[in-house]
Enzyme design. Structure first.
Site, PDB file in Angstrom:
ATOM      1  N   ARG A  92      51.901  37.866  55.429  1.00  0.00           N
ATOM      2  CA  ARG A  92      50.711  38.871  55.925  1.00  0.00           C
ATOM      3  C   ARG A  92      49.727  38.406  57.140  1.00  0.00           C
ATOM      4  NH1 ARG A  92      51.159  43.218  52.706  1.00  0.00           N
ATOM      5  NH2 ARG A  92      52.135  42.985  50.539  1.00  0.00           N
ATOM      6  N   GLY A  93      49.147  39.205  57.771  1.00  0.00           N
ATOM      7  CA  GLY A  93      48.300  38.695  58.679  1.00  0.00           C
ATOM      8  C   GLY A  93      49.050  37.866  59.710  1.00  0.00           C
TER       9      GLY A  93
ATOM     10  N   ASP B 287      56.754  51.767  48.982  1.00  0.00           N
ATOM     11  CA  ASP B 287      55.829  52.611  48.700  1.00  0.00           C
ATOM     12  C   ASP B 287      56.418  54.073  49.033  1.00  0.00           C
ATOM     13  OD1 ASP B 287      54.437  50.655  47.033  1.00  0.00           O
ATOM     14  OD2 ASP B 287      52.681  50.951  48.499  1.00  0.00           O
TER      15      ASP B 287
END
Length: 564
Positions: free
Chosen positions: A229-230, A285
């Site tokens: 992430r990032g 999701d």
């Protein structure tokens, strides 16, 4: 013919600053090409002042799709009966006179049985298929698939693939199929995997990818390339792309990753590089807008059944048993909703979009007591983002974020479990036995099922066809059952959520027989407002989201999808 200064002055300072060229065309007698670099709504004002008549529905917007700040504006084509094509950028938009080459698919034995090799240049897919007889044709997206002419010779292509954000079933399948499509459809033999997400670009971690290397990876969960992430540093990433001689960049990730891809595309365009940036949307999701669903969602729902079944067995095997299952769903409750509908063993489903309360008449505690008296056991499914507003004691941590810019949520499953135990302990009316199950990481780590494997193949092949045809700054996605190319800004403009005024949520309520959990105060005072806000969730945004205060941060790792 050009508009004179007096006409421009009538349109205000914004128009005077810009230069416009109006070119009359003989196509159907009145079609125009309008070059413009201001907001599209001004166009309708111009139409009232033009010195000759034309049909506005046949207006074609073909100008440079870049504004003065270097950010791409929507590339839009309009037609009869309210037809709007939200097109994707192309290399020729900023690099004129690029040579084209014949598509090698026409000589590919696998395609010899296909009646029509190539997608027609005018093929498009409507965003909405349920319309009234007098409705305008509405927004369309460019249909995905192979084109007759391509803009890369296979020998010149040096492609790379990167995966970012959280794990999701199907990542390895997408990687495999991109490599196979490049090799076996187009004869591209130089493909690199960027190790460790965006930061892998400037850390110079690469993995050579060949059909032999990726042959069996679809049978494994996770991603062979690693992820993080990032780590998004636009300048370093684009420098690395230039240094390596990469000219096709395939980016797999959620809406935060796609926002990063959009910024990379803008910088590449600014430098005038012949480099395609193409995305494949990934979010377990299922909360990325526009597309029918994201890959891995079907697998996630299927795997969630195992946890729900275990909770049901535990609950019905003991007196006043409660099985509580927490599923993924930071801002959108699609997994919880579909898993509940598929299971039929769930008595209550709690999602972020549908607020609930615990105490009092019509609250969760009252409903639990009622179900236990009726059935002797109960199963509750909870999305991870549900009930966060109830954690008032932990609100000080709600502003903390992970490396992707996501809010660090409290474990609502543990909190609700303890709250239920404490309530019945205080009431002393009945003894309960609660079992809490959190299968989150088990679900994320499994290989994709058959349905998702097929979907991943279609996504990968479509994105490769688009890149070879010179399209860039786009995401490949399924819209109304058809593969399409969608501009980045539509994918990243918002998160799509379950609409609790929609039929799908009503189907769930009729399946579980749970109450709406709308408090009497909310029902009487805010009913009208809630209804209006629910309706507005279904509306399309008026303008793209370009980093204003309503947008998530650049590297937020969440996105959306629609309910049926």
């Amino acid at each position: 013919m050009s508009l004179d200064n007096s006409t421009l002055k009538k349109l205000g300072p914004l128009s005077v600053e810009c230069s416009f060229t109006i070119v009359a065309s003989s196509i159907q007698g009145s079609t125009l090409s309008v070059c413009y670099s201001v907001h599209q709504e001004v166009l309708f004002a111009w139409s009232q002042l033009l010195p000759f008549p034309f049909d506005l529905h046949q207006l074609v917007l073909l100008s440079s799709p870049w504004n003065r700040n270097g950010i791409s504006e929507s590339k839009t084509v309009t037609g009869d009966f309210g037809y709007v094509l939200q097109d994707v950028p192309h290399l020729t938009d900023y690099i004129p006179d690029l040579p084209t080459y014949s598509n090698p698919l026409q000589d590919n034995p696998a395609y010899s049985v296909v009646k029509q090799y190539f997608v027609h240049v005018d093929d498009s897919v409507p965003q909405k298929i349920v319309v009234h007889k007098d409705s305008p044709r509405g927004i369309h997206f460019r249909r995905a698939g192979p084109r007759q002419k391509i803009y890369f010779e296979p020998d010149e292509v040096r492609a790379c693939i990167v995966t970012c954000g959280g794990l999701c079933p199907g990542l390895n399948t997408v990687i495999r199929e991109i490599v196979y499509s490049l090799y076996h459809m187009y004869g591209v033999t130089r493909v690199l995997g960027i190790d460790g997400g965006y930061r892998g670009f400037y850390a110079r971690n690469t993995v050579p990818l060949t059909p032999k290397v990726v042959n069996d990876i679809h049978k494994r969960g996770g991603t062979i390339l690693g992820t993080s992430r990032g780590g998004h540093d636009t300048s370093k990433i684009v420098h690395s792309i230039q240094d390596r001689g990469i000219n096709q960049v395939y980016i797999i990730g959620g809406d935060g990753t796609q926002k990063g891809a959009s910024v990379i595309f803008e910088e590449i365009r600014r430098r005038g590089l012949k480099v395609v940036v193409a995305g494949i949307p990934k979010t377990i999701d299922n909360d990325i807008p526009v597309i029918d669903k994201s890959f891995g969602f079907d697998t996630a729902v299927e795997e969630a059944q195992r946890a729900i079944n275990a909770a049901h067995v535990e609950a019905e095997s003991i007196e006043n048993g409660i099985g509580l299952v927490k599923l993924m769903g930071r801002y959108s409750g699609f997994i919880a909703m579909y898993a509940t509908l598929a299971s039929r063993d769930v008595d209550c489903c709690l999602i972020p979009e549908s607020p609930f309360y615990l105490d009092g008449k019509g609250g969760l505690f009252e409903y639990i007591e009622k179900r236990l008296k009726e059935n002797g056991h109960m199963v509750i499914v909870l999305a991870e983002g549900a009930g966060q507003e109830l954690l008032s004691a932990s609100m000080q941590s709600m502003n903390h974020q992970d490396a992707s810019g996501n809010k660090l949520l409290q474990d609502v499953g543990l909190w609700i479990s303890q709250s239920i135990k404490d309530h019945f302990s205080r009431q002393k009316k009945m003894t309960i036995n609660l079992k809490y199950i959190d299968p989150t990481y088990m679900i994320r780590a499994v290989p994709s099922n058959a349905s998702d494997n097929v979907y991943c193949t279609l996504l990968a092949q479509s994105v490769v066809h688009g890149a070879m045809a010179g399209y860039t700054g786009f995401t490949s996605g399924l819209v109304n059952g058809r593969q399409t190319y969608i501009p980045f800004y539509r994918i990243t403009e918002k998160q799509h959520q379950v609409v609790i005024t929609d039929r799908m949520w009503a189907r769930l309520l009729s399946s579980t027989n749970q109450p709406s959990f709308i408090s009497p105060k909310e029902d009487s005072e805010d009913g009208e407002e809630n209804n209006i806000s629910g309706e507005m969730k279904n509306e399309e945004p008026a303008t793209p989201c370009w980093g204003d205060e309503n947008c998530a941060d650049l590297v937020t790792e969440n996105g959306g999808a629609s309910s049926v």
